[in-house]
Design a protein around this motif. Structure first.
Motif, mmCIF file in Angstrom:
data_model
loop_
_atom_site.group_PDB
_atom_site.id
_atom_site.type_symbol
_atom_site.label_atom_id
_atom_site.label_comp_id
_atom_site.label_asym_id
_atom_site.label_seq_id
_atom_site.Cartn_x
_atom_site.Cartn_y
_atom_site.Cartn_z
ATOM 1 N N GLY A 1 45.688 38.999 35.775
ATOM 2 C CA GLY A 1 45.324 38.559 37.125
ATOM 3 C C GLY A 1 46.478 38.760 38.093
ATOM 4 N N TYR B 1 48.948 40.898 37.801
ATOM 5 C CA TYR B 1 49.148 42.328 38.047
ATOM 6 C C TYR B 1 48.063 42.898 38.969
ATOM 7 C CZ TYR B 1 53.218 43.305 35.241
ATOM 8 O OH TYR B 1 54.508 43.342 34.788
ATOM 9 N N SER B 2 46.840 42.336 38.872
ATOM 10 C CA SER B 2 45.795 42.783 39.809
ATOM 11 C C SER B 2 46.248 42.479 41.233
ATOM 12 C CB SER B 2 44.467 42.077 39.529
ATOM 13 O OG SER B 2 44.141 42.196 38.178
ATOM 14 N N THR B 3 46.820 41.275 41.425
ATOM 15 C CA THR B 3 47.323 40.914 42.746
ATOM 16 C C THR B 3 48.359 41.921 43.212
ATOM 17 O OG1 THR B 3 47.188 38.666 41.915
ATOM 18 C CG2 THR B 3 48.151 38.964 44.088
ATOM 19 N N ALA C 1 42.547 39.774 46.513
ATOM 20 C CA ALA C 1 42.909 39.882 45.101
ATOM 21 C C ALA C 1 42.048 38.980 44.220
ATOM 22 C CB ALA C 1 44.380 39.535 44.909
ATOM 23 N N VAL D 1 38.963 40.706 42.827
ATOM 24 C CA VAL D 1 39.432 41.830 42.007
ATOM 25 C C VAL D 1 39.944 41.321 40.667
ATOM 26 C CG1 VAL D 1 41.117 43.694 41.835
ATOM 27 C CG2 VAL D 1 40.010 43.225 44.020
ATOM 28 N N ALA D 2 40.800 40.298 40.742
ATOM 29 C CA ALA D 2 41.374 39.746 39.508
ATOM 30 C C ALA D 2 40.269 39.182 38.626
ATOM 31 C CB ALA D 2 42.399 38.667 39.838
ATOM 32 N N VAL E 1 38.384 42.179 37.032
ATOM 33 C CA VAL E 1 39.196 42.918 36.061
ATOM 34 C C VAL E 1 39.355 42.118 34.772
ATOM 35 C CG1 VAL E 1 41.530 43.754 35.567
ATOM 36 C CG2 VAL E 1 40.459 44.271 37.758
ATOM 37 N N THR E 2 39.817 40.855 34.906
ATOM 38 C CA THR E 2 40.064 40.074 33.693
ATOM 39 C C THR E 2 38.745 39.692 33.026
ATOM 40 O OG1 THR E 2 40.255 38.150 35.098
ATOM 41 C CG2 THR E 2 42.290 39.163 34.365
ATOM 42 N N GLY F 1 42.224 34.904 35.134
ATOM 43 C CA GLY F 1 42.698 35.942 36.054
ATOM 44 C C GLY F 1 42.928 35.399 37.447
#
Lengths: 534, 429
Positions: A280, A282-284, A306, A309-310, A313-314, A443
């Motif tokens: 999470g 790293y998504s940021t 973010a 997105v986070a 992704v997670t 995340g």
């Protein structure tokens, strides 16, 4: 009023007159900076300020932030603004543009802390009568922070002219701290001590600094003022500890809340939980990179962007882990533990290979930086927003679990899998989605934690133990338990820390939890009923 | 069941990927050197850079024709931030790979773990990180700073230039900060600082909640005397510490922080605008204005193919150690340990701040001490530079070690000679 006005005019005139009498021209003073060492530069700053010329203010500000340069060819001093690979030079006094030069053609004039302090004090004196309200306010602040007897007359002159109540109050305080080290009468000083006593913790330094040198007849007043500040501080300290505890608790809550689902509700010992938090974060970082490159104006919104997105992704990674590994291991907790631990190592090393082992810079949007005073406490914005954020997540999750059809399915499956299955619920699907939800929430937590911690491949490791601690302490399978557990551990930690230190505090908390679990193996809020045996 | 096997395979693969990858078998016309830095685990953040720097130095040396007419070959192993594993990997490098010398370790714990291995198998280790002193081994060269090459000059700078009278010694709870703070406390008290003007604080590794400690520092600083923080806070804990300082509004002009473990690399993960003016003490900064440094940075950027990669002090220490070894091997005409140990003492090589560093008989080196202030671009501005200082392995400010000296030249060959009793073997190894 009229008299005051005349005094003021006189003062200003006298001030400028003396400085002009010295024959100092600010431009030549600036040019001398090229050859000056730190001590000489400090004197020059005072001389520049003594010219009283308001035009030097921007150049002094540039000096403090390291934007003052001298041309190697003729040692003329300029303010430099970066423009690509070149520097745009402007005259320090007249602010006229003086062309652009390559960076190699000029040398930066070095500045150290002492010099910065001197500049700050000089600027304070120069901008006290600025037409800009915020400039006057920060000028008063500057004097408040570096009191000196020399500033006293300036402050008094400015005070006489000031109309804004807030600025005036700040100037009164600045006057009081400056007066204390001057040679004014005892009575004036006594009044000043009283004013400073009202400043709270900020005034303590000033009072303590004059304690050794002050007139003995003022000593009782001084001691009384110091004691009264310290008494008031004691109460505020208590409040401050509670606040710090809540803040630490909210971080624990954030880290643990995803685990409360995967471990608490589904019973999976998920050692890769910390890595979901890391993903999470790293998504940021990725989102901020894209924003920095393409739309810098959106930077303050980067965290809001973010979040989804986070989560996605997670959540997706969690889904894949559940489908790929965990579903084969239901009912075998030890193997799940080992497998997810392996997954966590793989994820860590993957991130290390892709992004490198070093920290990535995740910026704080402006609304996450700085602090504001609340009585005798200092409240930092990032901590405040994280408390708000973690509570929001908590209640949103509670809503999903208790009020939505999906939440109902989830609870049905975890409470009685076969019954739920025979009612037509696709239990494997629910399992996968629940794990994905828990991972996605981890995340989101990563987005928030990226604001206060390092974004490195190791980010997750530091939270995994705390997360399990909170979930086990709060009671497995109970979201409210996680909330209460996180907050109480946070507050306990922060009350232990000042007296026993951070290291011992942590150990004591761990020991207390172990003892508590001996007494109540199911944690604070134990689930009752058949679900427990399943 | 077949899945289980697959899973086992995957786990095994994961485990392997985090351990070692070897160089190819070496022919006779190569000299092998070992690189012992963690590439995974918590210390990977700092040590990976040093591995890259070593590989770059080897490549550059080979371009110049290698050593003794032979090519150098680096054998890289990954001890995975696991102290006992360092000893195992060191043994493997020396006994199996037959390396001529090893460059590696970061934490003192890892160095203490490999020390007996190097002494037993009689090989050479170059240790490139600042450390707490109180050690001297026949087989180890300490090219990082000893406390008198970093901590004490930094404290002197604060006391003389900024007029600091009150000190917070904040560190992570392990051997380097504990020993350094012990030395600093003894030093400050010998300079007349009162006990109540020193606050010592330790935090666990990776501490991330600094609210209480920062507000304690603020309180400690409101006693009317100029206060400074001397930070031996290690690694990851620094970012949240500096963030909290910035957020609580502690400016460098009010309470400066001087750090011994914060360099360009650590600042890379941080917005440094609120930190401008906080200090660090090292023997090298990337911003040092010297032709040799500009050349080094250029090579580094070309090697890493990334012109944003920063250079830092341990890289300079690795550079000095490597070049000193090359020069000593060439002087000895062999890579044999005993011959190199003899020839390396007195070897002088250029350092990156424009001077030279000499390997002293106590296996430490001479180098200047630089005090730098953090700038808004994440670099340091040098505000003070001393002449070259000789690393002092046994601190003069601790009662246990003030009589000890170390001299590895013949005939003394002693790491802990007690000048008071005139005997070798005063304390420790």
């Amino acid at each position: 009023m009229l008299i005051r006005f005349f005094t003021l005019v006189f003062l200003v005139l006298a001030f400028t007159a003396t400085s002009f009498a010295q024959g100092a021209d600010p431009k030549s003073l600036f040019d001398q900076l090229a050859d000056a060492n730190f001590n000489a530069a400090e004197k020059l700053v005072a001389d520049i300020a003594a010219t009283g010329d308001p035009r030097v203010v921007p150049a002094l500000e540039a000096f403090a932030s390291g934007d003052l340069y001298f041309r190697k060819a003729d040692k003329a001093v300029f303010v430099g603004k970066e423009q690509g690979s070149e520097l745009a030079l402007t005259d320090p006094v007249t602010a006229e543009a003086a062309g652009e030069v390559a960076k190699g053609a000029v040398t930066k004039i070095r500045v150290n802390n002492n010099l910065r302090r001197a500049i700050r004090a000089a600027l304070g004196g120069l901008t006290l009568m600025s037409p800009d309200r915020s400039a006057r306010l920060s000028a008063a602040d500057a004097i408040l922070r570096s009191p000196s007897a020399e500033a006293l007359e300036l402050v008094e002159a400015a005070l006489a002219q000031e109309t804004d109540a807030e600025v005036k109050a700040r100037m009164e305080e600045a006057r009081a701290v400056s007066l204390l080290s001057s040679d004014r009468s005892i009575d004036e000083k006594r009044a000043a001590i009283e004013t400073i006593a009202g400043l709270g913790a900020g005034g303590l330094g000033v009072l303590n600094s004059v304690a050794g040198t002050i007139d003995p007849s003022l000593k009782p007043d001084l001691d009384k003022a110091i004691a009264s500040i310290q008494n008031a501080q004691q109460l505020w300290n208590l409040a401050q500890n509670v606040w710090y505890g809540m803040s630490l608790g909210s971080v624990l809550l954030l880290a643990a809340i995803g685990l409360a689902i995967t471990f608490g509700v589904m019973g999976i010992i998920n050692m890769a939980h910390g890595e979901m938090v890391m993903l999470g974060a790293y998504s940021t970082f990725m989102v901020q990179q894209v924003i920095r490159d393409n739309a810098p104006g959106l930077f303050d919104w980067s965290l809001a962007i973010a979040l989804p997105v986070a989560f996605l992704v997670t959540g997706a990674v969690g889904f894949v882990i559940e489908r790929g590994v965990i579903r084969f291991l239901y009912g075998r907790p030890l193997e799940t533990l080992l497998a997810t631990w392996g997954v966590s190592l793989i994820l860590q090393q993957a991130i290390r290979t892709i992004f490198g082992p070093t920290n990535q810079e995740v910026g704080n949007p402006s609304w996450m930086s700085g602090s504001f005073p609340l009585g005798g406490m200092t409240i930092t914005y990032n901590r405040m927003w994280i408390i708000v954020f973690s509570l929001t997540i908590f209640f949103a999750l509670l809503f999903v679990m208790k009020k939505t059809a999906y939440g109902l399915n989830m609870r049905a499956v975890t409470q009685n899998r076969r019954m739920a299955s025979s009612m037509g619920i696709r239990t494997p699907w629910v399992d996968a989605l629940t794990f994905a939800l828990g991972s996605g929430i981890a995340g989101i937590a990563g987005v928030a934690l990226s604001q206060i911690d390092n974004v490195s491949p190791n980010l997750g490791q530091s939270y995994i133990i705390d997360s399990f601690m909170v979930v086990v302490f709060g009671g497995v399978g109970n979201l409210w338990g996680t909330l209460v557990g996180a907050l109480s551990l946070g507050i306990l930690n922060k009350f232990l820390e000042p007296s026993v230190g951070a290291v011992l505090g942590k150990i004591l908390v761990l020991v207390l939890i172990i003892l508590f679990i001996q007494k109540r193996p199911r944690g604070l809020f134990a689930l009752k009923g058949r679900a427990v045996e399943a | 069941m077949s899945f289980k096997a697959k899973l086992g395979g995957a786990l095994l693969a994961a485990a392997l990927s985090t351990t070692a990858f070897h160089g190819a078998f070496a022919a006779d016309d190569t000299i092998k050197i070992g690189v012992l830095h963690s590439l995974s685990g918590t210390m990977a953040i700092s040590e990976t850079t040093l591995k890259d720097a070593m590989l770059m130095l080897v490549e550059e040396q080979n371009k110049k024709g290698g050593v003794l007419g032979k090519k150098l070959e680096a054998v890289v192993v990954d001890p995975a931030s696991d102290w006992p594993l360092f000893a195992e990997k060191a043994r493997q490098l020396i006994s199996q790979d037959k390396v001529a010398a090893v460059f590696g370790c970061w934490t003192s714990s890892s160095r203490k773990s490999v020390l007996p291995v190097f002494e037993e198998l009689n090989s050479i280790l170059f240790y490139p990180v600042q450390y707490e002193g109180e050690e001297s081994s026949r087989n180890i060269f300490y090219t990082g700073a000893a406390p008198n090459q970093q901590a004490i000059p930094a404290v002197d700078y604060l006391a003389s230039t900024e007029g600091v009278e009150r000190w917070v010694l904040a560190g992570t709870d392990y051997v380097y900060p504990q020993t350094t703070n012990k030395i600093l406390k003894a030093y400050l008290m010998s300079k007349g600082v009162k006990e109540e003007d020193i606050m010592v604080n330790y935090t666990p590794f990776g501490h991330s909640d600094w609210q209480t400690i920062v507000s304690d520092i603020k309180k400690f600083g409101s006693a009317g005397k100029k206060t400074a923080v001397v930070s031996t806070i290690n690694g990851d804990a620094n970012v949240p510490f500096y963030k909290e300082l910035g957020n609580q509004g502690i400016k460098a002009e009010d309470i400066p922080v001087v750090a011994f473990s914060v360099g360009e690399e650590e600042l890379a993960g941080l917005d440094t605008t609120p930190l401008v003016g906080h200090l660090a003490a090292w023997n090298y900064f990337q911003s040092v204005d010297a032709p040799v440094n500009a050349e080094f940075i250029k090579t580094w950027h070309a090697y890493t193919k990334n012109d944003k990669r920063v250079t830092n002090d341990p890289m300079e220490a690795a550079y000095i150690g490597f070049n000193a070894w090359v020069k000593a091997v060439e002087a000895a005409g062999t890579t044999d340990t005993d011959a190199v140990l003899d020839s390396i003492i007195g070897v002088a090589v250029p350092n990156l701040s424009g001077g030279t560093s000499t390997v002293m008989p106590n296996h430490h080196i001479t180098k200047p001490v630089l005090i730098g202030e953090i700038q808004a671009d994440g670099q340091f501005e040098v505000v003070q530079e001393t002449a070259a200082v000789v690393g002092d392995e046994w601190s003069d400010y601790l009662p246990d070690s003030k009589d000890l000296i170390s001299d590895w030249r013949k005939p003394m060959e002693c790491g802990n000679f007690n000048v008071a009793t005139g005997k070798c073997g005063g304390k420790g190894s």
